[in-house]
Design a protein around this motif. Structure first.
Motif, PDB file in Angstrom:
ATOM      1  N   UNK A 287      32.882  40.830  34.771  1.00 38.59           N
ATOM      2  CA  UNK A 287      32.469  40.961  33.360  1.00 38.59           C
ATOM      3  C   UNK A 287      32.700  42.391  32.865  1.00 38.59           C
ATOM      4  N   UNK A 288      32.367  43.359  33.714  1.00 43.81           N
ATOM      5  CA  UNK A 288      32.576  44.772  33.375  1.00 43.81           C
ATOM      6  C   UNK A 288      34.067  45.053  33.205  1.00 43.81           C
ATOM      7  N   UNK A 289      34.873  44.562  34.148  1.00 45.67           N
ATOM      8  CA  UNK A 289      36.324  44.800  34.083  1.00 45.67           C
ATOM      9  C   UNK A 289      36.898  44.180  32.809  1.00 45.67           C
ATOM     10  N   UNK A 290      36.443  42.979  32.487  1.00 46.10           N
ATOM     11  CA  UNK A 290      36.957  42.306  31.283  1.00 46.10           C
ATOM     12  C   UNK A 290      36.575  43.094  30.031  1.00 46.10           C
ATOM     13  N   UNK A 291      35.348  43.589  29.982  1.00 38.62           N
ATOM     14  CA  UNK A 291      34.883  44.361  28.827  1.00 38.62           C
ATOM     15  C   UNK A 291      35.685  45.646  28.661  1.00 38.62           C
ATOM     16  N   UNK A 292      35.951  46.323  29.774  1.00 42.39           N
ATOM     17  CA  UNK A 292      36.702  47.582  29.697  1.00 42.39           C
ATOM     18  C   UNK A 292      38.159  47.311  29.318  1.00 42.39           C
ATOM     19  N   UNK A 293      38.696  46.218  29.847  1.00 36.41           N
ATOM     20  CA  UNK A 293      40.082  45.850  29.516  1.00 36.41           C
ATOM     21  C   UNK A 293      40.188  45.534  28.019  1.00 36.41           C
ATOM     22  N   UNK A 294      39.206  44.798  27.508  1.00 36.59           N
ATOM     23  CA  UNK A 294      39.191  44.477  26.071  1.00 36.59           C
ATOM     24  C   UNK A 294      39.129  45.739  25.222  1.00 36.59           C
ATOM     25  N   UNK A 295      38.521  46.778  25.791  1.00 37.91           N
ATOM     26  CA  UNK A 295      38.430  48.051  25.056  1.00 37.91           C
ATOM     27  C   UNK A 295      39.730  48.847  25.183  1.00 37.91           C
ATOM     28  N   UNK A 296      40.730  48.262  25.847  1.00 35.63           N
ATOM     29  CA  UNK A 296      42.040  48.913  25.943  1.00 35.63           C
ATOM     30  C   UNK A 296      42.185  49.831  27.156  1.00 35.63           C
ATOM     31  N   UNK A 297      41.239  49.748  28.094  1.00 33.81           N
ATOM     32  CA  UNK A 297      41.292  50.661  29.248  1.00 33.81           C
ATOM     33  C   UNK A 297      42.010  49.993  30.425  1.00 33.81           C
ATOM     34  N   UNK A 298      42.509  50.853  31.331  1.00 30.05           N
ATOM     35  CA  UNK A 298      43.243  50.335  32.499  1.00 30.05           C
ATOM     36  C   UNK A 298      42.274  50.163  33.649  1.00 30.05           C
ATOM     37  N   UNK A 299      42.033  48.911  34.021  1.00 31.74           N
ATOM     38  CA  UNK A 299      41.087  48.640  35.110  1.00 31.74           C
ATOM     39  C   UNK A 299      41.719  47.689  36.117  1.00 31.74           C
ATOM     40  N   UNK A 300      41.200  47.763  37.361  1.00 33.58           N
ATOM     41  CA  UNK A 300      41.654  46.850  38.415  1.00 33.58           C
ATOM     42  C   UNK A 300      41.011  45.484  38.217  1.00 33.58           C
ATOM     43  N   UNK A 301      41.578  44.476  38.882  1.00 27.23           N
ATOM     44  CA  UNK A 301      40.944  43.150  38.904  1.00 27.23           C
ATOM     45  C   UNK A 301      40.024  43.125  40.128  1.00 27.23           C
ATOM     46  N   UNK A 302      38.702  43.115  39.931  1.00 25.74           N
ATOM     47  CA  UNK A 302      37.798  43.230  41.077  1.00 25.74           C
ATOM     48  C   UNK A 302      37.775  41.963  41.933  1.00 25.74           C
ATOM     49  N   UNK A 303      37.694  42.150  43.243  1.00 25.28           N
ATOM     50  CA  UNK A 303      37.510  40.997  44.138  1.00 25.28           C
ATOM     51  C   UNK A 303      36.032  40.799  44.479  1.00 25.28           C
ATOM     52  N   UNK A 304      35.287  41.922  44.541  1.00 28.45           N
ATOM     53  CA  UNK A 304      33.847  41.805  44.846  1.00 28.45           C
ATOM     54  C   UNK A 304      33.064  42.626  43.819  1.00 28.45           C
ATOM     55  N   UNK A 305      32.413  43.715  44.259  1.00 31.16           N
ATOM     56  CA  UNK A 305      31.531  44.449  43.334  1.00 31.16           C
ATOM     57  C   UNK A 305      32.078  45.826  42.951  1.00 31.16           C
ATOM     58  N   UNK A 306      33.390  46.015  43.076  1.00 30.86           N
ATOM     59  CA  UNK A 306      33.986  47.327  42.784  1.00 30.86           C
ATOM     60  C   UNK A 306      35.038  47.184  41.694  1.00 30.86           C
ATOM     61  N   UNK A 307      34.936  48.035  40.675  1.00 27.75           N
ATOM     62  CA  UNK A 307      35.939  48.094  39.605  1.00 27.75           C
ATOM     63  C   UNK A 307      36.522  49.507  39.608  1.00 27.75           C
ATOM     64  N   UNK A 308      37.838  49.616  39.558  1.00 23.38           N
ATOM     65  CA  UNK A 308      38.468  50.934  39.440  1.00 23.38           C
ATOM     66  C   UNK A 308      39.024  51.088  38.037  1.00 23.38           C
TER      67      UNK A 308
END
Ligand SMILES: Cc1ncc(COP(=O)(O)O)c(C=O)c1O
Length: 344
Positions: A267-288
Protein backbone atom coordinates in the motif's frame (compact mmCIF):
# COMPACT_ATOMS: atom_id res chain seq x y z
CA UNK A 1 -1.33 3.98 26.19
CA UNK A 2 1.36 1.30 26.21
CA UNK A 3 3.32 0.88 22.99
CA UNK A 4 3.83 3.22 20.09
CA UNK A 5 0.46 2.62 18.48
CA UNK A 6 -0.62 5.81 20.26
CA UNK A 7 -1.86 8.27 17.61
CA UNK A 8 0.72 10.86 18.74
CA UNK A 9 3.72 8.47 18.63
CA UNK A 10 6.17 9.19 15.82
CA UNK A 11 5.94 7.21 12.62
CA UNK A 12 9.22 5.33 12.59
CA UNK A 13 10.03 3.73 9.25
CA UNK A 14 13.71 2.98 9.92
CA UNK A 15 13.26 -0.69 10.79
CA UNK A 16 10.85 -3.33 12.08
CA UNK A 17 12.99 -3.45 15.24
CA UNK A 18 11.54 -0.20 16.62
CA UNK A 19 8.30 -1.71 17.93
CA UNK A 20 7.40 -1.47 21.61
CA UNK A 21 6.03 -4.51 23.45
CA UNK A 22 2.24 -4.46 23.63
CA UNK A 23 0.41 -4.62 26.94
CA UNK A 24 -0.35 -8.33 26.36
CA UNK A 25 3.34 -9.05 25.82
CA UNK A 26 4.31 -7.00 28.88
CA UNK A 27 1.80 -8.93 31.00
CA UNK A 28 3.33 -12.23 29.81
CA UNK A 29 6.80 -10.93 30.68
CA UNK A 30 5.71 -9.82 34.13
CA UNK A 31 4.16 -13.20 34.85
CA UNK A 32 7.12 -15.29 33.60
CA UNK A 33 8.51 -18.00 35.84
CA UNK A 34 12.28 -17.58 35.92
CA UNK A 35 15.50 -19.25 37.06
CA UNK A 36 19.22 -18.94 36.32
CA UNK A 37 19.57 -19.83 32.65
CA UNK A 38 23.37 -20.21 32.79
CA UNK A 39 22.60 -23.24 34.99
CA UNK A 40 19.83 -24.23 32.55
CA UNK A 41 17.28 -23.53 35.30
CA UNK A 42 14.97 -21.01 33.64
CA UNK A 43 11.71 -22.83 32.85
CA UNK A 44 10.46 -20.15 30.45
CA UNK A 45 13.70 -20.12 28.42
CA UNK A 46 13.61 -23.92 28.35
CA UNK A 47 10.01 -23.85 27.13
CA UNK A 48 10.79 -21.33 24.39
CA UNK A 49 13.75 -23.43 23.21
CA UNK A 50 11.63 -26.59 23.18
CA UNK A 51 8.77 -24.88 21.31
CA UNK A 52 11.13 -23.42 18.69
CA UNK A 53 13.06 -26.67 18.17
CA UNK A 54 9.81 -28.58 17.67
CA UNK A 55 8.23 -25.99 15.32
CA UNK A 56 11.33 -25.80 13.11
CA UNK A 57 12.12 -29.53 13.30
CA UNK A 58 15.56 -29.36 14.96
CA UNK A 59 16.98 -31.46 17.81
CA UNK A 60 17.90 -28.47 19.88
CA UNK A 61 17.59 -24.69 20.29
CA UNK A 62 19.36 -21.98 22.25
CA UNK A 63 18.15 -18.53 23.31
CA UNK A 64 20.43 -15.53 22.63
CA UNK A 65 20.11 -11.83 23.46
CA UNK A 66 20.64 -10.80 19.82
CA UNK A 67 20.74 -12.11 16.27
CA UNK A 68 24.31 -10.90 15.85
CA UNK A 69 25.45 -13.10 18.72
CA UNK A 70 23.35 -16.05 17.59
CA UNK A 71 24.86 -15.88 14.07
CA UNK A 72 28.38 -15.51 15.44
CA UNK A 73 28.07 -18.42 17.87
CA UNK A 74 26.73 -20.54 14.99
CA UNK A 75 29.65 -19.62 12.73
CA UNK A 76 32.08 -20.38 15.56
CA UNK A 77 30.40 -23.72 16.21
CA UNK A 78 30.65 -24.67 12.52
CA UNK A 79 34.12 -23.28 11.80
CA UNK A 80 37.44 -23.32 13.64
CA UNK A 81 40.43 -20.99 13.43
CA UNK A 82 41.61 -20.68 9.83
CA UNK A 83 38.37 -22.02 8.36
CA UNK A 84 36.29 -20.06 5.86
CA UNK A 85 32.60 -19.39 5.27
CA UNK A 86 30.99 -18.42 1.95
CA UNK A 87 28.60 -15.52 2.32
CA UNK A 88 26.83 -12.87 0.23
CA UNK A 89 28.41 -9.40 -0.10
CA UNK A 90 25.25 -7.84 1.31
CA UNK A 91 24.58 -10.45 3.99
CA UNK A 92 24.17 -9.29 7.56
CA UNK A 93 26.71 -11.87 8.77
CA UNK A 94 29.31 -10.35 6.44
CA UNK A 95 28.55 -6.65 6.13
CA UNK A 96 26.57 -5.58 9.17
CA UNK A 97 28.13 -7.46 12.10
CA UNK A 98 31.48 -5.65 12.14
CA UNK A 99 33.25 -8.67 10.68
CA UNK A 100 32.74 -10.46 13.99
CA UNK A 101 33.44 -13.89 12.48
CA UNK A 102 36.94 -12.73 11.50
CA UNK A 103 37.54 -10.42 14.45
CA UNK A 104 36.33 -12.72 17.22
CA UNK A 105 36.15 -16.14 15.58
CA UNK A 106 39.34 -16.24 13.43
CA UNK A 107 37.07 -17.33 10.57
CA UNK A 108 37.77 -15.95 7.09
CA UNK A 109 34.73 -14.72 5.17
CA UNK A 110 34.63 -15.29 1.41
CA UNK A 111 32.07 -12.71 0.25
CA UNK A 112 30.32 -13.44 -3.06
CA UNK A 113 28.05 -11.43 -5.37
CA UNK A 114 24.31 -11.97 -5.07
CA UNK A 115 21.82 -12.98 -7.71
CA UNK A 116 18.86 -10.61 -8.15
CA UNK A 117 16.77 -12.95 -5.95
CA UNK A 118 19.20 -12.51 -3.05
CA UNK A 119 20.93 -15.90 -3.17
CA UNK A 120 24.37 -16.77 -4.56
CA UNK A 121 24.60 -18.63 -7.89
CA UNK A 122 25.57 -22.30 -7.46
CA UNK A 123 28.41 -21.89 -10.01
CA UNK A 124 29.76 -19.01 -7.94
CA UNK A 125 29.61 -21.12 -4.80
CA UNK A 126 31.33 -24.00 -6.63
CA UNK A 127 34.12 -21.75 -7.90
CA UNK A 128 34.72 -20.29 -4.43
CA UNK A 129 35.23 -23.60 -2.60
CA UNK A 130 38.97 -23.88 -2.11
CA UNK A 131 40.90 -27.05 -2.80
CA UNK A 132 42.76 -28.92 -0.10
CA UNK A 133 46.00 -26.98 -0.33
CA UNK A 134 47.87 -25.53 2.62
CA UNK A 135 47.98 -22.12 0.95
CA UNK A 136 44.23 -21.84 1.41
CA UNK A 137 41.79 -21.51 4.27
CA UNK A 138 39.49 -24.53 4.61
CA UNK A 139 36.04 -23.76 3.18
CA UNK A 140 33.61 -25.18 5.72
CA UNK A 141 30.29 -23.40 5.53
CA UNK A 142 27.75 -21.74 3.26
CA UNK A 143 25.67 -19.00 4.88
CA UNK A 144 22.48 -17.64 3.30
CA UNK A 145 19.94 -15.09 4.53
CA UNK A 146 16.13 -15.16 4.18
CA UNK A 147 14.53 -12.69 3.83
CA UNK A 148 17.40 -10.63 2.46
CA UNK A 149 16.71 -6.94 1.86
CA UNK A 150 13.03 -7.86 2.08
CA UNK A 151 13.33 -10.46 -0.71
CA UNK A 152 12.23 -14.07 -0.28
CA UNK A 153 14.70 -16.67 -1.58
CA UNK A 154 13.06 -19.03 -4.08
CA UNK A 155 12.50 -22.37 -2.33
CA UNK A 156 13.95 -24.31 -5.30
CA UNK A 157 17.11 -22.25 -5.14
CA UNK A 158 17.42 -22.83 -1.40
CA UNK A 159 17.09 -26.60 -1.89
CA UNK A 160 19.65 -26.66 -4.73
CA UNK A 161 22.16 -24.48 -2.87
CA UNK A 162 22.01 -26.46 0.38
CA UNK A 163 22.15 -29.81 -1.45
CA UNK A 164 25.12 -28.62 -3.45
CA UNK A 165 26.94 -27.35 -0.33
CA UNK A 166 26.38 -30.67 1.42
CA UNK A 167 27.57 -32.61 -1.66
CA UNK A 168 30.85 -30.67 -1.39
CA UNK A 169 31.20 -31.35 2.34
CA UNK A 170 30.12 -27.90 3.53
CA UNK A 171 27.72 -27.25 6.37
CA UNK A 172 24.86 -24.75 5.86
CA UNK A 173 23.69 -21.88 8.08
CA UNK A 174 20.67 -19.63 7.54
CA UNK A 175 20.40 -16.14 8.98
CA UNK A 176 16.63 -16.37 9.31
CA UNK A 177 16.23 -13.13 11.25
CA UNK A 178 13.00 -12.58 9.28
CA UNK A 179 12.13 -16.19 8.44
CA UNK A 180 8.57 -15.66 9.69
CA UNK A 181 8.06 -13.11 6.92
CA UNK A 182 8.97 -15.91 4.49
CA UNK A 183 6.64 -18.36 6.22
CA UNK A 184 3.69 -15.96 6.06
CA UNK A 185 4.44 -14.72 2.55
CA UNK A 186 4.72 -18.22 1.05
CA UNK A 187 2.11 -19.71 3.38
CA UNK A 188 4.44 -22.58 4.31
CA UNK A 189 5.32 -24.14 7.65
CA UNK A 190 8.49 -23.54 9.64
CA UNK A 191 10.08 -26.88 8.73
CA UNK A 192 9.60 -26.33 5.01
CA UNK A 193 11.01 -22.81 5.23
CA UNK A 194 14.33 -23.95 6.71
CA UNK A 195 14.72 -27.36 5.03
CA UNK A 196 18.34 -28.03 4.03
CA UNK A 197 20.01 -25.95 6.74
CA UNK A 198 22.15 -27.39 9.53
CA UNK A 199 21.56 -24.33 11.67
CA UNK A 200 19.19 -21.38 11.62
CA UNK A 201 19.14 -18.11 13.58
CA UNK A 202 15.64 -16.66 14.07
CA UNK A 203 14.98 -13.19 15.54
CA UNK A 204 12.06 -12.47 17.84
CA UNK A 205 12.81 -8.74 18.00
CA UNK A 206 12.11 -7.84 14.35
CA UNK A 207 8.57 -8.08 12.94
CA UNK A 208 7.45 -10.31 15.82
CA UNK A 209 7.63 -7.41 18.24
CA UNK A 210 9.66 -8.81 21.16
CA UNK A 211 12.05 -6.36 22.85
CA UNK A 212 15.06 -8.69 22.49
CA UNK A 213 15.97 -12.27 21.75
CA UNK A 214 16.97 -14.66 19.00
CA UNK A 215 16.97 -18.42 18.80
CA UNK A 216 19.62 -20.64 17.26
CA UNK A 217 18.42 -24.02 15.98
CA UNK A 218 20.64 -27.00 15.24
CA UNK A 219 21.70 -30.50 16.20
CA UNK A 220 22.31 -31.36 19.85
CA UNK A 221 26.08 -31.29 19.38
CA UNK A 222 26.12 -28.02 17.41
CA UNK A 223 23.97 -26.33 20.05
CA UNK A 224 26.23 -27.67 22.82
CA UNK A 225 29.19 -25.97 21.10
CA UNK A 226 27.18 -22.80 20.53
CA UNK A 227 26.26 -22.77 24.23
CA UNK A 228 29.96 -22.72 25.12
CA UNK A 229 30.61 -19.86 22.67
CA UNK A 230 27.57 -17.94 23.92
CA UNK A 231 29.14 -17.86 27.39
CA UNK A 232 32.50 -16.70 25.99
CA UNK A 233 30.73 -13.97 24.01
CA UNK A 234 28.99 -12.68 27.11
CA UNK A 235 25.53 -13.94 26.22
CA UNK A 236 24.92 -16.16 29.25
CA UNK A 237 21.92 -14.36 30.74
CA UNK A 238 20.52 -15.20 34.16
CA UNK A 239 16.73 -14.75 34.73
CA UNK A 240 16.21 -14.51 30.98
CA UNK A 241 12.68 -15.93 31.25
CA UNK A 242 11.28 -12.40 31.25
CA UNK A 243 12.60 -12.03 27.69
CA UNK A 244 11.78 -15.59 26.66
CA UNK A 245 8.17 -14.96 27.75
CA UNK A 246 8.02 -12.13 25.23
CA UNK A 247 9.34 -14.54 22.60
CA UNK A 248 6.73 -17.18 23.44
CA UNK A 249 4.02 -14.53 23.32
CA UNK A 250 5.31 -13.36 19.93
CA UNK A 251 5.33 -16.89 18.50
CA UNK A 252 1.78 -17.46 19.70
CA UNK A 253 0.28 -14.09 18.71
CA UNK A 254 2.36 -12.11 16.23
CA UNK A 255 3.22 -14.42 13.35
CA UNK A 256 0.14 -14.35 11.13
CA UNK A 257 -0.25 -10.59 11.56
CA UNK A 258 2.95 -10.12 9.50
CA UNK A 259 0.60 -10.38 6.49
CA UNK A 260 -0.69 -6.95 7.53
CA UNK A 261 2.86 -5.52 7.36
CA UNK A 262 3.29 -7.01 3.88
CA UNK A 263 -0.03 -5.53 2.72
CA UNK A 264 0.95 -2.16 4.24
CA UNK A 265 4.28 -2.24 2.39
CA UNK A 266 2.42 -2.77 -0.89
CA UNK A 267 0.00 0.00 0.00
CA UNK A 268 2.87 2.35 0.86
CA UNK A 269 4.70 1.52 -2.38
CA UNK A 270 1.54 2.10 -4.41
CA UNK A 271 0.92 5.46 -2.71
CA UNK A 272 4.48 6.64 -3.32
CA UNK A 273 4.37 5.44 -6.93
CA UNK A 274 1.11 7.33 -7.46
CA UNK A 275 2.91 10.41 -6.16
CA UNK A 276 5.40 9.97 -9.01
CA UNK A 277 8.25 8.55 -6.91
CA UNK A 278 10.55 5.66 -7.84
CA UNK A 279 9.92 2.74 -5.51
CA UNK A 280 10.64 -0.99 -5.51
CA UNK A 281 7.90 -3.62 -5.64
CA UNK A 282 7.98 -5.02 -2.08
CA UNK A 283 7.91 -8.77 -1.48
CA UNK A 284 7.52 -8.53 2.32
CA UNK A 285 7.76 -5.52 4.67
CA UNK A 286 10.52 -3.49 2.97
CA UNK A 287 10.06 -0.69 0.42
CA UNK A 288 13.03 1.00 -1.25
CA UNK A 289 12.66 4.55 -2.49
CA UNK A 290 15.14 6.34 -4.75
CA UNK A 291 16.07 9.80 -3.52
CA UNK A 292 18.40 12.12 -5.45
CA UNK A 293 21.45 13.23 -3.47
CA UNK A 294 20.32 16.87 -3.56
CA UNK A 295 16.99 16.00 -1.89
CA UNK A 296 18.28 13.93 1.02
CA UNK A 297 18.78 16.58 3.71
CA UNK A 298 15.64 18.54 2.82
CA UNK A 299 13.42 15.47 2.71
CA UNK A 300 14.72 14.23 6.05
CA UNK A 301 13.92 17.57 7.75
CA UNK A 302 10.52 17.75 6.06
CA UNK A 303 9.63 14.26 7.29
CA UNK A 304 10.81 15.12 10.80
CA UNK A 305 8.53 18.14 10.81
CA UNK A 306 5.68 15.77 9.88
CA UNK A 307 6.54 13.47 12.81
CA UNK A 308 8.15 10.83 10.60
CA UNK A 309 11.53 9.21 11.24
CA UNK A 310 13.31 7.65 8.25
CA UNK A 311 16.89 6.91 7.25
CA UNK A 312 16.90 9.00 4.08
CA UNK A 313 19.58 7.89 1.60
CA UNK A 314 19.93 7.46 -2.17
CA UNK A 315 18.22 4.13 -1.64
CA UNK A 316 15.92 4.85 1.27
CA UNK A 317 14.70 1.75 3.11
CA UNK A 318 11.20 2.09 4.57
CA UNK A 319 9.96 -0.76 6.75
CA UNK A 320 6.44 -1.54 7.88
CA UNK A 321 5.75 -3.14 11.26
CA UNK A 322 3.17 -3.69 13.96
CA UNK A 323 3.35 -0.12 15.30
CA UNK A 324 2.35 1.29 11.89
CA UNK A 325 -1.34 0.72 11.28
CA UNK A 326 -2.84 1.70 7.92
CA UNK A 327 -3.75 5.24 9.08
CA UNK A 328 -0.08 5.95 9.73
CA UNK A 329 0.82 4.70 6.27
CA UNK A 330 -1.71 7.20 4.87
CA UNK A 331 -0.05 9.99 6.88
CA UNK A 332 3.33 8.85 5.54
CA UNK A 333 2.22 8.91 1.91
CA UNK A 334 0.72 12.36 2.38
CA UNK A 335 3.95 13.66 3.94
CA UNK A 336 5.99 12.39 0.99
CA UNK A 337 3.47 13.97 -1.41
CA UNK A 338 3.71 17.28 0.44
CA UNK A 339 7.48 17.55 0.15
CA UNK A 340 7.81 20.63 -2.07
CA UNK A 341 11.21 20.01 -3.65
CA UNK A 342 10.86 16.80 -5.63
CA UNK A 343 12.66 17.16 -8.97
CA UNK A 344 10.27 17.41 -11.93
C1 LIG B 1 19.13 -10.02 8.52
C2 LIG B 1 19.59 -9.73 9.91
N1 LIG B 1 20.32 -10.62 10.56
C3 LIG B 1 20.77 -10.40 11.81
C4 LIG B 1 20.48 -9.23 12.48
C5 LIG B 1 21.06 -9.00 13.84
O1 LIG B 1 20.11 -8.91 14.83
P1 LIG B 1 20.40 -8.07 16.18
O2 LIG B 1 20.13 -6.66 15.87
O3 LIG B 1 19.42 -8.69 17.15
O4 LIG B 1 21.81 -8.34 16.58
C6 LIG B 1 19.70 -8.26 11.84
C7 LIG B 1 19.37 -6.99 12.54
O5 LIG B 1 18.73 -6.11 12.04
C8 LIG B 1 19.25 -8.52 10.52
O6 LIG B 1 18.52 -7.60 9.86
Amino acid sequence: MVGSNAPSAPIDLRSDTVTRPTSGMRAAMAAAEVGDDVFGDDPTVNRLQAVAAERFGFESALFFPTGTQSNLAALMAHCGRGDEFLVGQEAHTYKYEQGGAAVLGSIQPQPLEHEPHGGIAIERIAAAIKSDDYHFARTRLLTLENTIGGRVLPMDYQREATEFAHSRGLATHLDGARIFNVIVKLNIDERTAVAGFDSVSVCLSKGLGAPAGSILLGSRSLIADARRWRKALGGGMRQAGVLAAAGLYALANNVQRLAEDHANAEYLAAGLRDAGLKVSAPQTNVVYLEVAAAQIAGLKSHLERCGIIATVAPRTRLMTHMDLPRAKIDTTVQAFRDYPDWPH
